[in-house]
Design an enzyme around this catalytic site. Structure first.
Site, PDB file in Angstrom:
ATOM      1  N   CYS A 148       0.831  -1.207   0.000  1.00  0.00           N
ATOM      2  CA  CYS A 148       0.000   0.000   0.000  1.00  0.00           C
ATOM      3  C   CYS A 148       0.862   1.253   0.000  1.00  0.00           C
ATOM      4  O   CYS A 148       0.532   2.236  -0.668  1.00  0.00           O
ATOM      5  CB  CYS A 148      -0.913   0.011   1.228  1.00  0.00           C
ATOM      6  SG  CYS A 148      -2.325  -1.097   1.112  1.00  0.00           S
ATOM      7  N   CYS A 256      -5.534   1.385   4.314  1.00  0.00           N
ATOM      8  CA  CYS A 256      -4.330   1.405   3.489  1.00  0.00           C
ATOM      9  C   CYS A 256      -3.352   2.458   3.986  1.00  0.00           C
ATOM     10  O   CYS A 256      -2.177   2.456   3.610  1.00  0.00           O
ATOM     11  CB  CYS A 256      -4.678   1.671   2.025  1.00  0.00           C
ATOM     12  SG  CYS A 256      -5.451   3.279   1.741  1.00  0.00           S
TER      13      CYS A 256
END
Length: 261
Positions: A148, A256
């Protein structure tokens, strides 16, 4: 020793700058005590306003230095619909990680067809093939946080440079991480003003407007995917699970990093 120095230099070159976002805009915008107090007053004043009124305030206050990042979720599609009627010239972009569902990518064309708005793609420096080759396989399998960071956060930091403010599609009732999100506040991570017009809305509010206005949405939502991210890290949810439980299933991870401090 030389190898270590070379690695340190490479890491420094790829590091996220300490100063970015609105602080490097023209003109720059900094989180001074007076400015933060102003944002708090505006946030409190907008607390009971409609999302449309909040967006109108944001455009009036920050355009043309106002933008929006979208993952084409139902909340994001709702805001795009609103902006199309309030300020269709607002720049909107999507982080194309290379791992998104085909159904997600198709929404870009549906937005262009319905609203005449072209969502810009922002890409990581490396393609998926290059990224996986450099890391001996998919990073999401072993270290989704790093995946991420490399495929989203690093790209978003670069995309945020030069803007004063952006719209966020989060709702307070989505997760504990988002429960205290202000309507207007300073985004410390990306260093610009973050405006969340749907903070007080519920999932029912969002889908009621989508149904009423015929807003395009991802067909995967009809297949048990209330929250959709990258394809390898998203599954459908089971009855009784919260709407973000299908993200990074099997890992102690629910965000994320875009909306967490």
């Amino acid at each position: 020793m030389a190898a270590r120095k070379a690695q340190a230099a490479a890491e420094a070159e790829n590091a996220i700058p300490e100063i970015g976002g609105a602080m490097v805009a023209d003109p720059p915008l900094a989180p001074t005590p007076d400015f933060l107090a102003e944002l708090k007053r505006e946030s409190d004043a907008l607390e009971n306003e409609t999302p449309q009124a909040i967006l109108k305030w944001a455009v009036d206050r920050f355009a043309p230095k106002f933008t929006m990042a979208t993952a084409f979720g139902p909340e994001g599609m709702t805001i795009i619909h609103m902006l199309a009627g309030i300020a269709p010239e607002t720049p909107i972009f999507n982080l194309d990680t290379g791992y998104q569902f085909a159904e997600t990518m198709e929404l870009r064309e549906r937005v262009r067809e319905k609203y005449g708005v072209t969502v810009e793609y922002k890409y990581p420096d490396l393609t998926v093939e290059e990224f996986e080759a450099a890391n001996h396989g998919p990073v999401y399998l072993t270290d989704p946080n790093r995946c991420c960071f490399e495929r989203k956060l690093r790209v978003l930091h670069k995309a945020a440079r030069g803007w004063h403010a952006w719209a966020s599609a989060i709702r307070r009732d989505q997760s504990e991480d988002r429960a205290k999100a202000p309507i207007v506040g300073w985004d410390k991570k990306f260093q610009l003003v973050k405006i969340s017009p749907l903070a007080n809305w519920t999932k029912k509010d969002v889908w009621s407007l989508i149904s009423k206005e015929g807003i395009p949405y991802n067909p995967l939502h009809d297949q048990g995917y209330p929250s959709i991210g990258c394809q390898p890290c998203t599954r459908s949810v089971l009855p009784g699970e919260d709407e973000r439980s299908g993200r990074w299933s099997g890992f102690q991870k629910t965000e994320c990093g875009l909306h967490s401090s």
